[in-house]
Design an enzyme around this catalytic site. Structure first.
Site, PDB file in Angstrom:
ATOM      1  N   HIS A 272       0.734  -1.216  -0.144  1.00  0.00           N
ATOM      2  CA  HIS A 272      -0.004   0.006  -0.082  1.00  0.00           C
ATOM      3  C   HIS A 272       0.739   1.293   0.131  1.00  0.00           C
ATOM      4  CE1 HIS A 272      -3.033  -2.875   1.112  1.00  0.00           C
ATOM      5  NE2 HIS A 272      -4.037  -2.105   0.903  1.00  0.00           N
ATOM      6  N   HIS A 382      -5.601  -2.214   8.770  1.00  0.00           N
ATOM      7  CA  HIS A 382      -5.642  -2.228   7.433  1.00  0.00           C
ATOM      8  C   HIS A 382      -5.275  -0.640   6.893  1.00  0.00           C
ATOM      9  CE1 HIS A 382      -6.204  -4.056   3.371  1.00  0.00           C
ATOM     10  NE2 HIS A 382      -6.104  -2.791   2.920  1.00  0.00           N
ATOM     11  N   HIS A 461      -9.346   5.177   1.375  1.00  0.00           N
ATOM     12  CA  HIS A 461      -7.854   5.166   0.823  1.00  0.00           C
ATOM     13  C   HIS A 461      -7.257   6.463   0.685  1.00  0.00           C
ATOM     14  CE1 HIS A 461      -8.945   0.926   0.020  1.00  0.00           C
ATOM     15  NE2 HIS A 461      -7.625   0.640  -0.238  1.00  0.00           N
TER      16      HIS A 461
END
Length: 612
Positions: A272, A382, A461
């Site tokens: 990520h 996450h 995100h």
């Protein structure tokens, strides 16, 4: 008696070979037996073996300076032209050529100064550089498209006609990349290993660069050379940084390696996000390679550590989020659509959620790894972005499974939380920002909803700071609000889901947040990206860049011939907006692709950066 010597066939062959060797650089003198098109040296395509649409026109032993390159566009195509500073000419031993068309006899115009024996001469030349078709590794699945990028340009304003977009996509896991998991200690996210699909497209939809990783760089059968390539950034020096699996790297656009490093041994499973900070350090979203939990169990954790490493690869600090936040806050986890927990896509689980009983059983077991759950060793946080703020020596993270963007200081204390106030422990309640209108008046909020058009982000995100608009008191933030679990619930119908690109203004003294711009709600489910995606501010054009990277994937699953659930295919959107506008200046659709992120790339900074 005189003997007559008769040469054998072998001797004749050896003699001919020796003669050829002498002629090619033996006793007859050194030569370079390659085709030379112009007034300097030979053309080398793909000079560093990983960027096939680049080339170097070698200097031929001369000193060359003040070079300019123009890749002649196809009819109606996009021109790529740039100056090359002298440092790049020395680094590559010639003129670096970027932006070639694949499978094409490219015409490349160059100008330069050639220096020999103190004499300077200026030349303008045209070279023909032939390239091969784009190659992509296949995984054998009948559902994998052979086209590298199928691009459909909808609209591009003239202001953006020079844009080049780096597209960081993924291809389905090849079987040879899915044969190993961590087992000492248990858990981790090593099995998360989609194949790479990284390229640069122009505003006409043409591929002008792509990454073809060789085995020295990437080996899907190696634990320490595999993993999803993610977290691309281009720095002011034009160099690209990103990470994959157990590595973080820096390369230039020609494919030249600056470094390719293993993560410090204390950490594992990059994915990520990698932020190259203003101080030269790297903030790497990783995990703990070996954590002893409070119950004395040892685990690899999952996406919940930020490691700070210096320019020499030393780990100088860390942000252990399971110590800083509450790894047992489960309000978001219980409302996630289990059919799309980030890239763990399982159409058969679409619309299903976890219950408190499910989580309790999980926590009582020894089930660890890349699974939605609570507690260290499971995917409770996450974290999908990290951004360093030099104004107060802190970091801003986006935690998908907490549906929150959070600022954390060097002292490892939470400064503020942009997210629903539901479910936070007492120690964090006063850190939740208060929504306000444009006049700074508080908005009424209840049941995870606020008046005035304001909304929190949900499974978002990229919580990224707009550096040029931010100071120590007021911070502007771009976020892609994916929208799963919006309002901490699943909607009655799946096609009611939507995503948004959002800009927030955070008053860090008053602890308030104002929503100053959004896009996507009116596009509805067709634009909804259940996972991945990006919203990013671009200084050069005062614009907002958006990549709705899995649009279409949130549609209701269909069934294959055998009656099994089949996930809908994605069609990512590249979009760019003038600051404050909600009509896109750029709209480009990529068909049948699994997207992660995309962003503009500067050729000027890559080849004509300012030398300190």
């Amino acid at each position: 008696m005189k003997l007559k010597l008769v040469p054998t066939a072998a001797a004749l062959a050896a003699s001919l070979m020796m003669g050829a060797a002498l002629a090619s650089g033996g006793a007859s003198g050194p030569t370079v037996q390659v085709e030379v098109q112009g007034k300097i040296g030979e053309v080398i395509v793909n000079p560093y073996n990983i960027a096939p649409l680049t080339a170097v026109i070698r200097n031929g032993g001369y000193v060359i300076e003040d070079a300019h390159v123009r890749v002649v566009p196809k009819k109606g195509g996009q021109e790529i032209a740039y100056d090359v500073n002298n440092a790049e000419l020395k680094t590559h031993a010639g003129i670096p050529v970027f932006g070639l068309y694949p499978d094409y006899a490219n015409q490349v115009e160059v100008s330069y100064t050639r220096i020999f024996q103190g004499k300077k001469e200026q030349f303008k030349e045209t070279y023909t550089i032939r390239t091969a078709p784009v190659y992509m590794e296949m995984n054998g699945s009948v559902n994998t498209k052979s086209a590298f990028l199928d691009v459909d340009v909808k609209h591009v304003d003239k202001k953006y006609g020079d844009r080049l977009y780096l597209v960081n996509n993924l291809v389905p896991k090849p079987p040879k990349a899915s044969r190993a998991v961590w087992n000492n200690p248990t858990g981790g996210a090593l099995e998360w290993s989609y194949g790479p699909q990284n390229g640069i497209v122009d505003t006409k939809g043409e591929v002008r660069w792509y990454l073809l990783p060789n085995l020295d760089m990437y080996d899907p059968e190696s634990i320490y050379k595999s993993g999803i390539m993610m977290g691309f950034q281009q720095g002011a020096d034009g160099l690209l940084t990103w990470g994959y699996g157990q590595r973080y790297v820096k390369y230039d656009l020609m494919g030249r390696e600056v470094f390719n490093r293993r993560l410090p041994a204390n950490y594992s499973d990059f994915s990520h996000a990698l932020d190259r900070a203003q101080n030269g350090h790297y903030f790497i979203r990783a995990a703990s390679a070996d954590l002893r939990r409070a119950d004395n169990k040892r685990v690899h954790t999952v996406r919940d550590v930020i490691a700070e490493v210096d320019e020499n690869g030393r780990a100088v600090d860390e942000f252990r989020l399971f110590d800083i936040l509450d790894p047992y806050r489960d309000n978001v986890i219980k409302t996630l659509d289990q059919g799309a927990v980030c890239l763990n896509i399982d159409a058969s689980q679409a619309g299903k959620t976890l219950s408190a009983e499910d989580l309790a059983k999980q926590e009582a077991s020894d089930t660890f790894g890349d699974i939605a759950g609570v507690g260290p060793g499971r995917n409770w946080a996450h974290v999908n972005s990290v951004d360093y703020d030099p104004n107060d020596d802190s970091i801003v993270i986006s935690s998908r499974h907490q549906s929150s963007v959070i600022k954390i200081g060097r002292d490892k204390k939470v400064k503020w939380i942009l997210g629903t106030p539901t479910g936070w422990k007492d120690q964090f309640k006063d850190k939740v920002l208060t929504p306000v209108d444009k006049d700074g008046k508080p908005l009424k909020c209840a049941d995870n909803q606020c008046e005035g058009g304001f909304d929190w982000t949900w499974t978002q995100h990229t919580g990224w700071i707009i550096d040029s608009k931010t100071d120590k008191d007021v911070l502007f933030l771009t976020v892609f609000d994916n929208g799963d679990g919006r309002g901490l619930e699943q909607p009655p119908l799946p096609d009611m889901k939507y995503s948004r690109a959002v800009v927030y203004k955070v008053d860090q003294k008053k602890m308030t947040v104002q929503q100053v711009w959004e896009y996507g709600k009116d596009r509805g489910n067709e634009w909804y990206s259940p996972v991945t995606s990006l919203t990013k501010y671009m200084d050069d054009k005062d614009s907002i860049m958006v990549y709705s990277a899995t649009a279409g994937m949130g549609a209701a699953p269909s069934k294959d011939k055998a009656g099994n659930a089949k996930a809908a295919s994605a069609h990512p959107y590249i979009m760019e907006f003038d600051w404050g506008k909600t009509t896109p200046a750029v709209e480009i659709r990529i068909n049948d692709a699994m997207g992660y992120q995309a962003m503009p790339i500067s050729v000027e900074s890559a080849f004509n950066y300012k030398i300190k």
